[in-house]
Design a protein around this motif. Sequence first.
Motif, PDB file in Angstrom:
ATOM      1  N   LEU A  13     -36.818 -24.304 -83.183  1.00 57.71           N
ATOM      2  CA  LEU A  13     -37.782 -25.380 -82.947  1.00 57.71           C
ATOM      3  C   LEU A  13     -38.950 -25.291 -83.931  1.00 57.71           C
ATOM      4  N   LEU A  14     -39.448 -24.070 -84.142  1.00 56.01           N
ATOM      5  CA  LEU A  14     -40.568 -23.886 -85.058  1.00 56.01           C
ATOM      6  C   LEU A  14     -40.176 -24.259 -86.490  1.00 56.01           C
ATOM      7  N   THR A  15     -38.953 -23.942 -86.866  1.00 60.27           N
ATOM      8  CA  THR A  15     -38.471 -24.285 -88.203  1.00 60.27           C
ATOM      9  C   THR A  15     -38.408 -25.800 -88.388  1.00 60.27           C
ATOM     10  N   LYS A  16     -38.022 -26.510 -87.345  1.00 61.80           N
ATOM     11  CA  LYS A  16     -37.857 -27.963 -87.429  1.00 61.80           C
ATOM     12  C   LYS A  16     -39.196 -28.706 -87.419  1.00 61.80           C
ATOM     13  N   TYR A  17     -40.157 -28.215 -86.625  1.00 58.26           N
ATOM     14  CA  TYR A  17     -41.378 -28.990 -86.418  1.00 58.26           C
ATOM     15  C   TYR A  17     -42.628 -28.385 -87.056  1.00 58.26           C
ATOM     16  N   SER A  18     -42.491 -27.256 -87.767  1.00 56.30           N
ATOM     17  CA  SER A  18     -43.694 -26.642 -88.342  1.00 56.30           C
ATOM     18  C   SER A  18     -43.392 -25.937 -89.652  1.00 56.30           C
ATOM     19  N   HIS A  19     -44.456 -25.629 -90.391  1.00 56.24           N
ATOM     20  CA  HIS A  19     -44.390 -24.782 -91.581  1.00 56.24           C
ATOM     21  C   HIS A  19     -44.933 -23.406 -91.212  1.00 56.24           C
ATOM     22  N   SER A  20     -44.409 -22.379 -91.835  1.00 59.88           N
ATOM     23  CA  SER A  20     -44.933 -21.030 -91.580  1.00 59.88           C
ATOM     24  C   SER A  20     -45.648 -20.513 -92.823  1.00 59.88           C
ATOM     25  N   SER A  21     -46.619 -19.645 -92.592  1.00 57.73           N
ATOM     26  CA  SER A  21     -47.349 -18.997 -93.684  1.00 57.73           C
ATOM     27  C   SER A  21     -47.912 -17.690 -93.150  1.00 57.73           C
ATOM     28  N   MET A  22     -48.403 -16.862 -94.064  1.00 57.59           N
ATOM     29  CA  MET A  22     -48.996 -15.586 -93.671  1.00 57.59           C
ATOM     30  C   MET A  22     -50.510 -15.708 -93.700  1.00 57.59           C
ATOM     31  N   GLN A  23     -51.143 -15.204 -92.646  1.00 57.39           N
ATOM     32  CA  GLN A  23     -52.603 -15.215 -92.563  1.00 57.39           C
ATOM     33  C   GLN A  23     -53.067 -13.844 -92.068  1.00 57.39           C
ATOM     34  N   ASN A  24     -53.747 -13.109 -92.955  1.00 58.39           N
ATOM     35  CA  ASN A  24     -54.197 -11.741 -92.631  1.00 58.39           C
ATOM     36  C   ASN A  24     -53.039 -10.858 -92.155  1.00 58.39           C
ATOM     37  N   GLY A  25     -51.873 -11.034 -92.821  1.00 62.83           N
ATOM     38  CA  GLY A  25     -50.717 -10.211 -92.504  1.00 62.83           C
ATOM     39  C   GLY A  25     -49.941 -10.653 -91.277  1.00 62.83           C
ATOM     40  N   VAL A  26     -50.334 -11.792 -90.683  1.00 65.86           N
ATOM     41  CA  VAL A  26     -49.660 -12.299 -89.476  1.00 65.86           C
ATOM     42  C   VAL A  26     -49.041 -13.656 -89.795  1.00 65.86           C
ATOM     43  N   LYS A  27     -47.778 -13.859 -89.375  1.00 66.13           N
ATOM     44  CA  LYS A  27     -47.129 -15.161 -89.598  1.00 66.13           C
ATOM     45  C   LYS A  27     -47.706 -16.190 -88.638  1.00 66.13           C
ATOM     46  N   VAL A  28     -48.129 -17.332 -89.179  1.00 67.85           N
ATOM     47  CA  VAL A  28     -48.666 -18.420 -88.359  1.00 67.85           C
ATOM     48  C   VAL A  28     -47.922 -19.713 -88.688  1.00 67.85           C
ATOM     49  N   TYR A  29     -48.026 -20.675 -87.768  1.00 67.21           N
ATOM     50  CA  TYR A  29     -47.303 -21.941 -87.914  1.00 67.21           C
ATOM     51  C   TYR A  29     -48.282 -23.106 -87.837  1.00 67.21           C
ATOM     52  N   ASN A  30     -48.097 -24.094 -88.731  1.00 66.85           N
ATOM     53  CA  ASN A  30     -48.895 -25.311 -88.692  1.00 66.85           C
ATOM     54  C   ASN A  30     -47.973 -26.516 -88.797  1.00 66.85           C
ATOM     55  N   SER A  31     -48.512 -27.701 -88.525  1.00 62.77           N
ATOM     56  CA  SER A  31     -47.696 -28.912 -88.424  1.00 62.77           C
ATOM     57  C   SER A  31     -47.062 -29.311 -89.743  1.00 62.77           C
ATOM     58  N   ARG A  32     -45.845 -29.863 -89.678  1.00 59.50           N
ATOM     59  CA  ARG A  32     -45.166 -30.377 -90.858  1.00 59.50           C
ATOM     60  C   ARG A  32     -45.744 -31.734 -91.280  1.00 59.50           C
ATOM     61  N   ARG A  33     -46.397 -32.421 -90.367  1.00 57.87           N
ATOM     62  CA  ARG A  33     -46.921 -33.754 -90.663  1.00 57.87           C
ATOM     63  C   ARG A  33     -48.417 -33.788 -90.377  1.00 57.87           C
ATOM     64  N   PRO A  34     -49.152 -34.691 -91.050  1.00 59.79           N
ATOM     65  CA  PRO A  34     -50.600 -34.773 -90.827  1.00 59.79           C
ATOM     66  C   PRO A  34     -50.911 -35.115 -89.366  1.00 59.79           C
ATOM     67  N   ILE A  35     -51.912 -34.449 -88.821  1.00 59.46           N
ATOM     68  CA  ILE A  35     -52.338 -34.709 -87.450  1.00 59.46           C
ATOM     69  C   ILE A  35     -53.681 -35.428 -87.501  1.00 59.46           C
ATOM     70  N   SER A  36     -53.702 -36.624 -86.922  1.00 60.37           N
ATOM     71  CA  SER A  36     -54.951 -37.409 -86.954  1.00 60.37           C
ATOM     72  C   SER A  36     -55.871 -36.966 -85.818  1.00 60.37           C
TER      73      SER A  36
END
Length: 400
Positions: free
Chosen positions: A377-400
């Motif tokens: 689900l996270l792969t389909k609806y979000s992007h992942s990145s590293m922040q301070n050595g921890v994996k975090v997820y943010n939206s694939r599309r702009p959120i108004s």
Amino acid sequence: MKRTRDEVDATLQIAKLNAAELLPAVHCLGFGPGASGAAAGDFCLLELEPTLCQQLEDGHSLVIRGDKDEQAVLCSKDKTYDLKIADTSNMLLFIPGCKTPDQLKKEDSHCNIIHTEIFGFSNNYWELRRRRPKLKKLKKLLMENPYEGPDSQKEKDSNSSKYTTEDLLDQIQASEEEIMTQLQVLNACKIGGYWRILEFDYEMKLLNHVTQLVDSESWSFGKVPLNTCLQELGPLEPDGCFKFFREMIEHCLKCYGKKYVDEGEVYFELDADKICRAAARMLLQNAVKFNLAEFQEVWQQSVPEGMVTSLDQLKGLALVDRHSRPEIIFLLKVDDLPEDNQERFNSLFSLREKWTEEDIAPYIQDLCGEKQTIGALLTKYSHSSMQNGVKVYNSRRPIS
């Protein structure tokens, strides 16, 4: 006009087909006078998986549910399916009594010509796709009139919304088994033949009666006697409400404990995690945000002696903001979030731009279908990145 055997053989020669490689029986198809009418919508074709076919053959029913503003779903006794129209380039013919090759082989037909009338035709059919049941509406209906106790003014109002099992089956897009399971999740109970959810303050009142009795009698939370509970707590309600109050006390014990029998006596083993979670909800529901350290101190003081509070008990109920100073906690119930996958993620990413998997998992776990994981689900609806050595997820599309 009906074809003769000579005409059939001539057609095979033109088509360059070897009659020896075919079954001796031949179906000659022709459109009857009613074929065009049937194709106009008198019948629909529905593709079923083997288990659903077997259920129909066993005498069970399949039900199509949905209001005018809802996408129709088909429900078996225990599953829910989306109904989708699938187009096909091959014309599908309705032929009553048509025999399959296997049936013809068993009959050992010799050079039979079977003249069959086509009753209708179609270029599409209904296709079923398994889906999660649409249960959000169930809580919405029951919360129209939560049960506040037998002597409340609402109970004297005959116009208050109440729903029987049949009413819920008629309005909720889910199978009977899925609806009954969700009623248990919601801690709903039948009162006077209608399904009701206890108003939370009233539920807490009942729970406090039970925990205070356990404390005063020095009982173990693992062995609370039902009959003694009912006898001791029954007189707390006004005259005429005794029977209802006993039923509510037993329902409360079922919500927060596990029933068992020992030497012919009925007992309940109370669940500390559920009681601690309820106490936290009571504290958080009246505060927009709560200082985390202060909350944890007050929370521990509010639960029965011997029970230990832990933030793990609040998954899907409350969210901690570790980035604020001081750290805060606030109420965020998973059952208040949208039911649709994309809308759910939009709502979560509107609340917080970046999530760790640990924080977001309790709020998307219920979206997982069969054989689907939180990671998918996270792969389909979000992007992942590293922040301070921890994996975090943010939206694939702009959120108004």
